[in-house]
Structures are given as C-alpha cells and as structure tokens.
Enzyme design. Sequence first.
Site, PDB file in Angstrom:
ATOM      1  N   ASN A 191       0.860  -1.183   0.000  1.00  0.00           N
ATOM      2  CA  ASN A 191       0.000   0.000   0.000  1.00  0.00           C
ATOM      3  C   ASN A 191       0.893   1.227   0.000  1.00  0.00           C
ATOM      4  O   ASN A 191       1.994   1.174   0.551  1.00  0.00           O
ATOM      5  CB  ASN A 191      -0.839   0.036   1.281  1.00  0.00           C
ATOM      6  CG  ASN A 191      -2.060  -0.852   1.193  1.00  0.00           C
ATOM      7  OD1 ASN A 191      -2.416  -1.346   0.130  1.00  0.00           O
ATOM      8  ND2 ASN A 191      -2.698  -1.053   2.321  1.00  0.00           N
TER       9      ASN A 191
ATOM     10  N   ASP B 274      -4.707  -5.649   2.237  1.00  0.00           N
ATOM     11  CA  ASP B 274      -5.899  -6.468   2.501  1.00  0.00           C
ATOM     12  C   ASP B 274      -5.707  -7.911   2.047  1.00  0.00           C
ATOM     13  O   ASP B 274      -6.360  -8.812   2.551  1.00  0.00           O
ATOM     14  CB  ASP B 274      -7.113  -5.850   1.796  1.00  0.00           C
ATOM     15  CG  ASP B 274      -7.531  -4.551   2.489  1.00  0.00           C
ATOM     16  OD1 ASP B 274      -7.413  -4.494   3.731  1.00  0.00           O
ATOM     17  OD2 ASP B 274      -7.935  -3.608   1.791  1.00  0.00           O
TER      18      ASP B 274
ATOM     19  N   LYS C 130      12.544 -15.837  -8.414  1.00  0.00           N
ATOM     20  CA  LYS C 130      11.932 -14.827  -9.292  1.00  0.00           C
ATOM     21  C   LYS C 130      11.148 -15.538 -10.403  1.00  0.00           C
ATOM     22  O   LYS C 130      11.686 -16.457 -11.041  1.00  0.00           O
ATOM     23  CB  LYS C 130      13.049 -13.961  -9.895  1.00  0.00           C
ATOM     24  CG  LYS C 130      12.531 -12.854 -10.774  1.00  0.00           C
ATOM     25  CD  LYS C 130      13.666 -11.980 -11.271  1.00  0.00           C
ATOM     26  CE  LYS C 130      13.148 -10.971 -12.270  1.00  0.00           C
ATOM     27  NZ  LYS C 130      14.205 -10.209 -12.906  1.00  0.00           N
TER      28      LYS C 130
ATOM     29  N   PRO D 264      -5.538 -11.160   7.777  1.00  0.00           N
ATOM     30  CA  PRO D 264      -6.324 -10.920   8.996  1.00  0.00           C
ATOM     31  C   PRO D 264      -6.459  -9.421   9.234  1.00  0.00           C
ATOM     32  O   PRO D 264      -5.538  -8.651   8.918  1.00  0.00           O
ATOM     33  CB  PRO D 264      -5.466 -11.558  10.101  1.00  0.00           C
ATOM     34  CG  PRO D 264      -4.100 -11.670   9.518  1.00  0.00           C
ATOM     35  CD  PRO D 264      -4.243 -11.794   8.036  1.00  0.00           C
ATOM     36  N   ASP D 265      -7.601  -9.010   9.764  1.00  0.00           N
ATOM     37  CA  ASP D 265      -7.779  -7.600  10.126  1.00  0.00           C
ATOM     38  C   ASP D 265      -7.272  -7.442  11.559  1.00  0.00           C
ATOM     39  O   ASP D 265      -7.916  -7.883  12.513  1.00  0.00           O
ATOM     40  CB  ASP D 265      -9.250  -7.186  10.005  1.00  0.00           C
ATOM     41  CG  ASP D 265      -9.399  -5.672  10.126  1.00  0.00           C
ATOM     42  OD1 ASP D 265      -8.822  -5.076  11.069  1.00  0.00           O
ATOM     43  OD2 ASP D 265     -10.074  -5.072   9.275  1.00  0.00           O
ATOM     44  N   ILE D 266      -6.103  -6.825  11.692  1.00  0.00           N
ATOM     45  CA  ILE D 266      -5.424  -6.755  12.993  1.00  0.00           C
ATOM     46  C   ILE D 266      -6.240  -5.928  13.984  1.00  0.00           C
ATOM     47  O   ILE D 266      -6.459  -6.318  15.124  1.00  0.00           O
ATOM     48  CB  ILE D 266      -3.998  -6.171  12.815  1.00  0.00           C
ATOM     49  CG1 ILE D 266      -3.230  -7.032  11.806  1.00  0.00           C
ATOM     50  CG2 ILE D 266      -3.267  -6.110  14.150  1.00  0.00           C
ATOM     51  CD1 ILE D 266      -1.915  -6.444  11.333  1.00  0.00           C
TER      52      ILE D 266
ATOM     53  N   PHE E 226      -7.638   4.031  12.090  1.00  0.00           N
ATOM     54  CA  PHE E 226      -7.477   5.070  11.082  1.00  0.00           C
ATOM     55  C   PHE E 226      -8.236   4.637   9.838  1.00  0.00           C
ATOM     56  O   PHE E 226      -8.387   3.442   9.586  1.00  0.00           O
ATOM     57  CB  PHE E 226      -5.993   5.259  10.727  1.00  0.00           C
ATOM     58  CG  PHE E 226      -5.354   6.360  11.511  1.00  0.00           C
ATOM     59  CD1 PHE E 226      -5.036   6.186  12.844  1.00  0.00           C
ATOM     60  CD2 PHE E 226      -5.092   7.597  10.913  1.00  0.00           C
ATOM     61  CE1 PHE E 226      -4.468   7.212  13.579  1.00  0.00           C
ATOM     62  CE2 PHE E 226      -4.515   8.629  11.642  1.00  0.00           C
ATOM     63  CZ  PHE E 226      -4.207   8.438  12.975  1.00  0.00           C
TER      64      PHE E 226
ATOM     65  N   LYS F  73     -15.601  -2.291  12.795  1.00  0.00           N
ATOM     66  CA  LYS F  73     -14.429  -2.760  13.549  1.00  0.00           C
ATOM     67  C   LYS F  73     -14.634  -2.612  15.051  1.00  0.00           C
ATOM     68  O   LYS F  73     -13.772  -2.987  15.832  1.00  0.00           O
ATOM     69  CB  LYS F  73     -13.181  -2.005  13.097  1.00  0.00           C
ATOM     70  CG  LYS F  73     -12.929  -2.151  11.606  1.00  0.00           C
ATOM     71  CD  LYS F  73     -11.492  -1.959  11.215  1.00  0.00           C
ATOM     72  CE  LYS F  73     -11.360  -2.023   9.698  1.00  0.00           C
ATOM     73  NZ  LYS F  73     -10.059  -2.415   9.232  1.00  0.00           N
TER      74      LYS F  73
HETATM   75  O1  C5P Z   1      -7.646  -0.850   5.507  1.00  0.00           O
HETATM   76  P1  C5P Z   1      -8.744  -0.263   6.330  1.00  0.00           P
HETATM   77  O2  C5P Z   1      -9.303   0.985   5.757  1.00  0.00           O
HETATM   78  O3  C5P Z   1      -9.800  -1.277   6.740  1.00  0.00           O
HETATM   79  O4  C5P Z   1      -8.019   0.197   7.677  1.00  0.00           O
HETATM   80  C1  C5P Z   1      -8.758   0.757   8.745  1.00  0.00           C
HETATM   81  C2  C5P Z   1      -8.037   0.503  10.039  1.00  0.00           C
HETATM   82  O5  C5P Z   1      -7.875  -0.893  10.251  1.00  0.00           O
HETATM   83  C3  C5P Z   1      -6.641   1.103  10.171  1.00  0.00           C
HETATM   84  O6  C5P Z   1      -6.530   1.514  11.511  1.00  0.00           O
HETATM   85  C4  C5P Z   1      -5.707  -0.072   9.889  1.00  0.00           C
HETATM   86  O7  C5P Z   1      -4.471   0.047  10.562  1.00  0.00           O
HETATM   87  C5  C5P Z   1      -6.507  -1.249  10.417  1.00  0.00           C
HETATM   88  N1  C5P Z   1      -6.286  -2.507   9.678  1.00  0.00           N
HETATM   89  C6  C5P Z   1      -5.693  -3.581  10.308  1.00  0.00           C
HETATM   90  N2  C5P Z   1      -5.525  -4.749   9.638  1.00  0.00           N
HETATM   91  C7  C5P Z   1      -5.962  -4.886   8.380  1.00  0.00           C
HETATM   92  C8  C5P Z   1      -6.563  -3.808   7.715  1.00  0.00           C
HETATM   93  C9  C5P Z   1      -6.708  -2.620   8.380  1.00  0.00           C
HETATM   94  O8  C5P Z   1      -5.289  -3.450  11.473  1.00  0.00           O
HETATM   95  N3  C5P Z   1      -5.792  -6.035   7.767  1.00  0.00           N
END
Ligand code: C5P
Length: 433
Positions: free
Chosen positions: A244, A313, A323, A339-341, A357, A375
């Site tokens: 990103n 994502d 390579k 995973p969404d941390i 954020f 979230k």
């Molecule tokens: O990518 P996204 O817009 O969903 O990010 C929103 C928030 O979620 C941010 O605080 C980002 O650090 C967190 N996040 C995360 N793990 C992910 C995607 C986003 O912790 N895989």
Amino acid sequence: MRGIMEQTRAKRTAPETRIILGITGGIAAYKAAELARLLVKQNIGVRAALTEAATRFITPVTMQALTGRPVLLNQWDCAENGMAHISAGRAADAIVIAPATADFIAKLAHGLADDLLSTLCLARDCPLLVAPAMNKQMWENLATQRNLAQLAADGATVLGPCSGAQACGEEGMGRMLEAEELAQEVAEFLQSNKSMNAISPTPTLPRRERELVRHSDERLDGVKILVTAGPTYEAIDAVRGITNRSSGKMGYAVAQAALEMGAEVTLVSGPTALEKPHGTQAVDVISAAEMFEAVKQRVADADIFIGVAAVADYRVAQPSAQKIKKGEGKLTLGLLPNPDILAYVAGLPQPPFCVGFAAESENLRAHAAAKRAAKKVPLLAANLAQQAIGADENELILFDDGGEHLLPRADKLAQARALLRHTAKLYRQGKPR
Ligand code: C5P
C-alpha cells in the site's frame, strides 16, 4: 450618537476572557507575537508582560500593537497604584508563559519574585500555563526536569515542548510548540476551565487540585501504547510484491506524540524510510502476517492500541521463493485475505482502548462511520487518502460516540498530539480512577 454606537460595539465585542501572556528571554519569544495575534483573533483579551531579557528578543511596542493594551514591564512603575503585580493578575483568567526559559521555570518552581512577571505569577489567583523553550541539554538537565515536575505538582499546566531543530543548530527536545498549537491549547484550556467553573461554581475541589486533575488527564505517564505504522509488503516472488502507499509519517508522529505525553510506546512498523522516534520499543516487520504476530504477542500488555498501519488487505496465496520468469501468456495470482489486525484486537475479550485510522478516497464521513461500527472501535481518525499519503500536513476528522471532531489542516505531529489528547480523554473516561 456615534460615540454611543462605538461604545455599544466595543461593549459587544469586548473579550470575555483575558489572559496575561508572559514572555521570557529566549529566541522563541518571536513566536509569542504570533501567539498573541492568534489569541486576540479568537476574542481572547491579551495583556503582555515581558521580562527584561525578553525585551532583548522582542520589543514591547510589537506586543502593545498586537494586543492593543499597555505592556507590563517593570514592577517599579507607579501606574496602577504601583500594584500592577496584584491588579493585573486579578483581571486575568490565566497566566500563560510562552516561551518559558529554564531560568524562569526554576524561578517559578522556587517561588522567586524578583521582577514583575515572576511576582505576578506568585501573586496570582488564576491557573498558570507554561510553554517551555530551551536547548535540549538544558531541557534534559535534571534540575530543569525537577523544577518542571515541581511546577506540575503545584498545579501548573505544561504545554510541550516538542522535539525538532533548535536555534543553536542542534536537534532534539526543548523546542517550543508552534504558535497555532499553543493558541489551540490555550483556547481549549480556557474553555474547559470556564465549563468546569460553570458546572461547579462552588467547586468541591480546590482550584489547584482541579488543575492537577486536568493536567493528569492530558498526560499518559506509564500508559502502555501499541502502535502499528507504515505499509505491509506481501511478496509475490523473490523480487516483487504487493504493498500500500504509506510513508509511515502519521504512525511515527503518533508514536512521538505518545512518548511526549509520557507513554511507554511499542511501535510495530512495516518497511519505511523513517527513523524511529527515540525512546520507542521498535519492532520491524514486513508482511501483514508478521505484523499480526507481533501485535498478538504484545497486545495483552497494552492499555491503548492505535492501528495506523496501511495493512495490505490481501497476500499472495503461493509466493514463489524464486523470481518468476517473464512469459508470453497471462499470469494469474491467487490472493488470500489478510487478517484484520485492528478488528482482532478490538474483538478480544478484554481489549485495550482501540483507535483506528481510515484513509478514504471519497465519501469520507460515511465510509469512516461504517468502518468504526464494523471494527467496533471507540475512536476512528479519518482522512482523505489523496491529501494524506506521503504529505507532511493533514486534515483529520475524529469519530467517536460523541460525534465528529475536526482537526483542521496542520502538520502530522500537531495532528498526532491533538489525536493523543483526545484519546487520553476518552481512555480516562472509560477507566475508573
Ligand atoms: O484498511 P482499512 O481501511 O480497513 O483500515 C482501517 C483501520 O484498520 C486502520 O486503523 C488499519 O491500521 C486497520 N487494519 C488492520 N488490519 C488490516 C486492515 C486494516 O489493522 N488487515
């Protein structure tokens, strides 16, 4: 007739709130002129009081012109019945010392009163705010730290300092906050002081103690904060990857601001070109999976979690160790969701206070509000991606249960400080004292 109209207008616009702006002898004194201008613009009445040393850096005429009021200079002046050290203080809602030199802080801490400004401070019946400004060695000197701790314990509010380039050519802590930040801090202080007095005109707590409570609300001493920052990098093969766009500047500014407020900061960072703020516990990671592992290992110990990282994502289902050679045909990459941390941390049985954020390219408000709900985070800071990515300045909107709070365009460190102040307030509200 004209006279009456003018008087009426003057009455209507006369400031309700008045401060004494004490200026002491440091190079940052030039910023006090802008501070006075910004405060006057907000309809706060300012009366400047300069020490002898301050007049070597900025002239009383400048301050008089900007504030529209005579400047307080000399305790031997017979105007005001020779009692300026009492009468001027009585008319003020606060005394703000900006810049406050190490020498003046030492005087305040020990209750010395050998000039008009120090006498005004000792004789005051209103809150005292000090904005230290000095060389980093002077700042780090144990005597200065001891004096500041004493001032804070006596109920003064300490604004800053921050870290950055110094007039002496060195770099480090001790730089006075910028005029815009100070003006915002002072205005917020006066506002909340006024509401405190309105809620409790006969306060149950003596003023000093109320000031102390307020001061401690804005500090995060000993609070453990876990921050994620920067991008993640998901390998496609030995040389290519998916990432990103993220410089890491905002996450690093958040870590810096948290350190300044006394927090213990762990910074889990994806690849960036930035130097870690001095004093953080730094953990370098590359991929989202590594960031997730690093967070899982440390989150049980965290009081506050702030996810600033731009986590990819998706990751490549089968990255190649070698390579991939260029071919003629189509190449299809299988992607798996990461995973969404933040959602994981917020969903823990006993989660830390979570701050998220959101960088959006359109419909900022709607997307941010939806993301906060999805979230389940109490506080979300949103910005427009096209304005924020890689930039040094930023505009943020904070979303919480109380609604929206706009943090107007400012540099990322100033934004991070404002965000941390807001976070500290909400964190304290959710915690039994
Ligand atoms: O990518 P996204 O817009 O969903 O990010 C929103 C928030 O979620 C941010 O605080 C980002 O650090 C967190 N996040 C995360 N793990 C992910 C995607 C986003 O912790 N895989």
